[in-house]
Design an enzyme around this catalytic site. Structure first.
Site, short mmCIF file in Angstrom:
data_model
loop_
_atom_site.label_atom_id
_atom_site.label_comp_id
_atom_site.label_asym_id
_atom_site.label_seq_id
_atom_site.Cartn_x
_atom_site.Cartn_y
_atom_site.Cartn_z
N ASN A 178 -23.32 15.29 -3.75
CA ASN A 178 -23.67 14.97 -2.21
C ASN A 178 -24.34 13.73 -2.07
O ASN A 178 -24.28 13.05 -1.22
CB ASN A 178 -23.89 16.09 -1.64
CG ASN A 178 -22.63 17.16 -1.68
OD1 ASN A 178 -21.70 17.09 -2.10
ND2 ASN A 178 -23.13 18.50 -1.15
N GLU A 199 -3.76 -16.02 14.70
CA GLU A 199 -3.01 -15.11 14.88
C GLU A 199 -3.23 -13.62 14.17
O GLU A 199 -3.35 -12.37 14.54
CB GLU A 199 -1.53 -15.17 15.02
CG GLU A 199 -1.08 -16.30 15.96
CD GLU A 199 0.46 -16.76 15.88
OE1 GLU A 199 1.24 -16.52 16.71
OE2 GLU A 199 0.70 -17.15 14.90
N GLN A 254 -14.93 12.67 2.21
CA GLN A 254 -14.28 11.66 1.24
C GLN A 254 -13.53 10.67 1.85
O GLN A 254 -13.27 9.64 1.25
CB GLN A 254 -13.64 12.50 -0.11
CG GLN A 254 -12.96 11.35 -1.09
CD GLN A 254 -12.52 12.27 -2.35
OE1 GLN A 254 -13.18 13.04 -2.96
NE2 GLN A 254 -11.06 12.48 -2.36
N LYS A 305 -14.42 6.63 2.82
CA LYS A 305 -14.57 5.35 2.28
C LYS A 305 -13.67 4.42 2.64
O LYS A 305 -13.80 3.16 2.65
CB LYS A 305 -14.64 5.49 0.68
CG LYS A 305 -16.02 5.90 0.38
CD LYS A 305 -15.86 6.69 -0.89
CE LYS A 305 -17.01 7.88 -1.09
NZ LYS A 305 -16.60 8.90 -0.21
N LYS A 331 8.30 -26.47 14.04
CA LYS A 331 7.16 -25.62 14.40
C LYS A 331 5.94 -25.88 13.29
O LYS A 331 6.19 -26.09 12.30
CB LYS A 331 7.74 -24.30 14.22
CG LYS A 331 8.50 -23.84 15.25
CD LYS A 331 7.96 -23.67 16.69
CE LYS A 331 6.91 -22.87 16.98
NZ LYS A 331 7.35 -21.51 17.07
N1 ARG Z 1 -15.82 12.03 -4.03
C1 ARG Z 1 -16.74 12.87 -3.01
C2 ARG Z 1 -16.70 12.26 -1.78
O1 ARG Z 1 -16.63 11.06 -1.70
C3 ARG Z 1 -17.92 13.18 -3.64
C4 ARG Z 1 -18.84 14.11 -3.35
C5 ARG Z 1 -18.13 15.39 -3.88
N2 ARG Z 1 -18.82 16.46 -3.44
C6 ARG Z 1 -18.54 17.89 -3.36
N3 ARG Z 1 -19.26 18.87 -3.27
N4 ARG Z 1 -17.48 18.10 -3.79
O2 ARG Z 1 -17.39 12.52 -0.89
#
Ligand code: ARG
Length: 467
Positions: free
Chosen positions: A118, A298, A330, A333, A291
């Site tokens: 974490n 765009e 997760q 990202k 064209k």
């Molecule tokens: N891949 C996880 C994320 O991006 C990492 C953290 C995972 N932690 C857990 N307690 N399962 O959040």
């Protein structure tokens, strides 16, 4: 008998589980396909963490050396593309840690002391985003240099300024360019703020509650170029404000780019013919031979949808999430990566396009000659002759109606005709009825008068260090 001291499984742990994870679950929960891009930060964070652990006598110096050497080697392999990522190890953190364990043995098993994924993922993400902020700040400077170069080059050229997409008042083309300069300057200051606010280290908060092991969070923070450490372990484990703030800044940038793109699309069309986008930045039609399409603006305009979408994903992801870490996080990202990539590539190609842009200044000035663009100047002229503004507004309105009837512009009227509408009008009125006179009279702070715009160009050049 099983050897409980050795980790011989495919994974890093498994003590609590009787069976193995289902393949479908492994596939569903894996994030390695996208979070592998955090590898540099993960390795740097682990080295700083291990160094601190050694300082606290949790690792011996031999163990530290083995860990640093192992991590460095893994980093090089990932960089070279020879590292074997395993989806069953879920994410970048466990892929690297397991590879370390396999290479250096027991010392590797000590690296995760006083750390959870974490705080590990939070530190990686923050370090990645810090760098993204810096990169985008540079790209914002790049696009702003392009605007200021154009403003300098076209200083003195006049075009119509629009409200409601109707010709409103004549302005300096350079003033229009510097309007974008201001927008991207604000974007830059937002990125600087965001970078600064996020720059507190999460490492050392344990899973959520802190740790009983004697960690030195400040030392790790310093080693990783953070300005300090976060204050509350529970907040830290589940905080993604920094990612939302970054993506919100990205959305604002892309939105500014989309406004610019819209104008470039309009201005490059035959109806306006204000601008030539270099052939290098246009494409043709598969069917219509004549064209030349403005695909770059765009696409940039279109990509604003995905950046705003990324922001919406993050906001929705965080809404109602209980403290502290939840696996939902997760999902933070991909939207962030996509926003960062989209904004960076859009800023960089737009700056290139601007470097190759030329304006059809004759068409621009021509467009100011019709549409009664100096009507406000005439009203202001009357105000200076002591006519109350509302009355002046009415007089000029009637004059415009008269011109429309006659099929001419205000400038084409004789003094005698003008005087019929107001006794306050005199021969000197023609000075304000010319487009040039109109533009250059607007020397209020922030106005489009040549004097003011010249000062603004000088100032912008100074700010960007291009003088
Ligand atoms: N891949 C996880 C994320 O991006 C990492 C953290 C995972 N932690 C857990 N307690 N399962 O959040």
């Amino acid at each position: 008998m099983t050897d409980t001291n050795k980790n011989t499984s495919k994974k890093l742990w498994g003590g609590r589980f009787a069976g193995t994870t289902a393949a479908s679950v492994e596939a569903f929960t894996a994030s390695i396909q996208y979070d592998s891009r955090l590898f540099k930060y993960d390795i740097r964070g682990s080295i700083a963490h291990a160094t601190m652990l050694a300082g606290q006598s949790i690792l011996s110096s031999e163990e530290l050396d083995a860990i640093v050497a192992g991590l460095t080697e893994i980093g090089k392999e990932i960089e070279a593309g020879t590292f074997d990522f395993k989806p069953e190890l879920e994410d970048i953190h466990m892929n690297i840690e397991k590879a370390l364990l396999d290479r250096i043995g027991p010392a590797g098993a000590k690296l995760h002391s006083a750390r959870s994924r974490n705080d590990q993922v939070a530190v990686d993400f923050k370090m990645y985003l810090r760098d993204q902020c810096s990169q985008i700040i540079e790209l914002l400077d790049g696009i702003n240099i392009a605007f200021v170069v154009l403003a300098r080059k076209y200083l003195g050229h006049i075009m119509p300024g629009y409200t409601h997409m109707q010709r409103a008042q004549p302005v300096q083309l350079a003033h229009h360019m510097l309007a974008y300069y201001e927008m991207f300057k604000r974007d830059k200051s937002r990125m600087i703020d965001c970078r600064k606010r996020m720059n507190l280290s999460p490492l050392g908060i344990g899973a959520l509650a802190g740790t009983g092991l004697p960690v030195d969070r400040e030392q790790v923070a310093k080693a990783l170029d953070f300005d300090g450490v976060t204050a509350n372990s529970m907040d830290t484990a589940g905080d993604r404000d920094f990612a939302i703030e970054f993506t919100s800044n990205c959305a604002m940038i892309q939105l500014h780019l989309s406004r610019l793109s819209e104008e470039l699309v309009l201005w490059s069309g035959q109806e306006f013919s204000f601008v030539n986008i270099s052939d290098k930045f246009c494409t043709g039609s598969s069917m219509m031979p004549q064209k030349k399409n403005p695909d770059i603006p765009e696409l940039i305009r279109g990509k604003s949808g995905r950046v705003v979408g990324s922001l919406m994903s993050l906001l929705t992801l965080m809404k109602g999430l209980p403290l502290t870490y939840n696996r939902d996080l997760q999902e933070d990202k991909e939207p962030v990566f996509d926003a960062a990539d989209t904004v960076s590539s859009s800023l960089s190609i737009m700056a290139e396009l601007l470097d190759n842009l030329t304006f059809n200044t004759e068409n621009m000035i021509k467009a100011t000659q019709t549409g009664f663009m100096t009507a406000t100047d005439l009203a202001d002229y009357l105000v200076l002759k002591n006519v109350p503004f509302r009355e002046a507004h009415g007089i000029v309105g009637r004059l415009v109606a008269y011109c429309l009837e006659k099929g001419c512009e205000l400038e084409d009227l004789t003094v005698d005709e003008l005087i019929q509408f107001s006794e306050a009008i005199d021969r000197d009125v023609f000075e304000v009825l010319s487009v040039e006179g109109s533009v250059n009279s607007r020397i209020s702070t922030g106005g489009t008068g040549l004097l003011k715009v010249k000062e603004a160009v000088d100032e912008a050049e100074k700010q960007l260090g291009i003088v």
